[in-house]
Design an enzyme around this catalytic site. Structure first.
Site, PDB file in Angstrom:
ATOM      1  CG  HIS A   1      -1.822   1.193   1.297  1.00  0.00           C
ATOM      2  ND1 HIS A   1      -2.910   1.347   0.464  1.00  0.00           N
ATOM      3  CD2 HIS A   1      -1.798   2.292   2.102  1.00  0.00           C
ATOM      4  CE1 HIS A   1      -3.512   2.487   0.748  1.00  0.00           C
ATOM      5  NE2 HIS A   1      -2.868   3.080   1.734  1.00  0.00           N
ATOM      6  CG  ASP A   2       3.482   4.283   2.324  1.00  0.00           C
ATOM      7  OD1 ASP A   2       3.592   5.000   1.310  1.00  0.00           O
ATOM      8  OD2 ASP A   2       3.872   4.641   3.452  1.00  0.00           O
ATOM      9  CG  LEU A   3       6.970   0.106  -3.421  1.00  0.00           C
ATOM     10  CD1 LEU A   3       7.687  -0.840  -2.463  1.00  0.00           C
ATOM     11  CD2 LEU A   3       6.719  -0.574  -4.763  1.00  0.00           C
TER      12      LEU A   3
END
Length: 254
Positions: free
Chosen positions: A181-183
């Site tokens: 989700h938060d690469l």
């Protein structure tokens, strides 16, 4: 890069006491108590060896188990982001234990480890339920002798082969349907053997459809590098590095 080796999944046990629900990796913890998901517990044992600041404090723990083996863990409390986080902070709507942020991340870590992907081990999670609201905490393994890309690139550049390796590792996750989700550059680590790891899978999930989200994932990562390069003086990242990362990402994993 070789295909990830399939490994045996962890063994887990459950714990419930009043409004507290926990699951833990019994391969890593012999005598579990829910206080292990509280920073004060480890401070009293002088087991806190560091911390990092994000939405809240992430604690780094060095715990010696009953066999005298040193275990390096990360303890994180779940906090909301954005405007809603200013109001609800760490409170989430409870719709069942398996739908909590902590249970979902624990299960995803378990899945990724079983697939042989370079991600932290799940150690334990705790959900404290109060009516329709819950708060949650997660213990996972700390990647030893590793730094995130922002810290590394703030000091020196890395070579083309490492950029390609980063791309290959991200591709390995995507090929297994792992959505991060938060690469971003903070969530990619290199250890002292130059092995690439991905961390922080809050709100991540395993997806079957790979039509659109991998491209969006990569676009998010590119924005992250560009943001850090404008924010940090001397940040050793250039557009050509992104092309090397893409070369690795687009290569065939055998």
């Amino acid at each position: 890069m070789n295909k990830p080796a399939i490994v045996k999944p962890c063994h887990e046990k459950t714990f419930q006491q009043d409004n507290i629900y926990c699951r833990y990796n019994s391969d890593e913890i012999n005598a579990f108590v829910p206080e292990m998901l509280n920073g004060d517990y480890w401070q009293e044992k002088n087991a806190i060896v560091g911390s990092a600041q994000g939405r809240g404090t992430t604690w780094f723990i060095a715990n010696e188990n009953s066999a005298g083996v040193l275990q390096n863990w990360v303890l994180r409390h779940y906090y909301r982001g954005g405007l809603i986080g200013k109001v609800l902070n760490d409170q989430y709507m409870y719709t069942g234990l398996e739908n909590t942020r902590a249970a979902r991340e624990f299960d995803l870590l378990k899945t990724m480890r079983a697939l042989g992907l370079p991600a932290p081990k799940p150690i334990a999670f705790r959900v404290s339920k109060h009516g329709l609201i819950y708060r949650a905490d997660l213990l996972s393994s700390r990647i030893e002798n590793a730094n995130d890309l922002v810290a590394i690139l703030s000091k020196h550049e890395i070579n083309d082969q490492l950029w390609q390796d980063i791309g290959k590792v991200i591709k390995a996750f995507h090929q297994q349907g792992i959505y991060h989700h938060d690469l971003n550059a903070h969530n990619i680590l290199l250890d002292d053997n130059n092995k690439v790891w991905l961390i922080d899978f809050d709100q991540g999930e395993k997806r079957n459809n790979q039509h659109k989200w991998p491209t969006e994932n990569m676009a998010r990562l590119l924005r992250s590098f560009r943001k850090e390069s404008h924010k940090i003086a001397g940040f050793q990242w250039h557009e050509k590095n992104w092309q090397m990362l893409l070369t690795g990402y687009q290569s065939t994993i055998t």
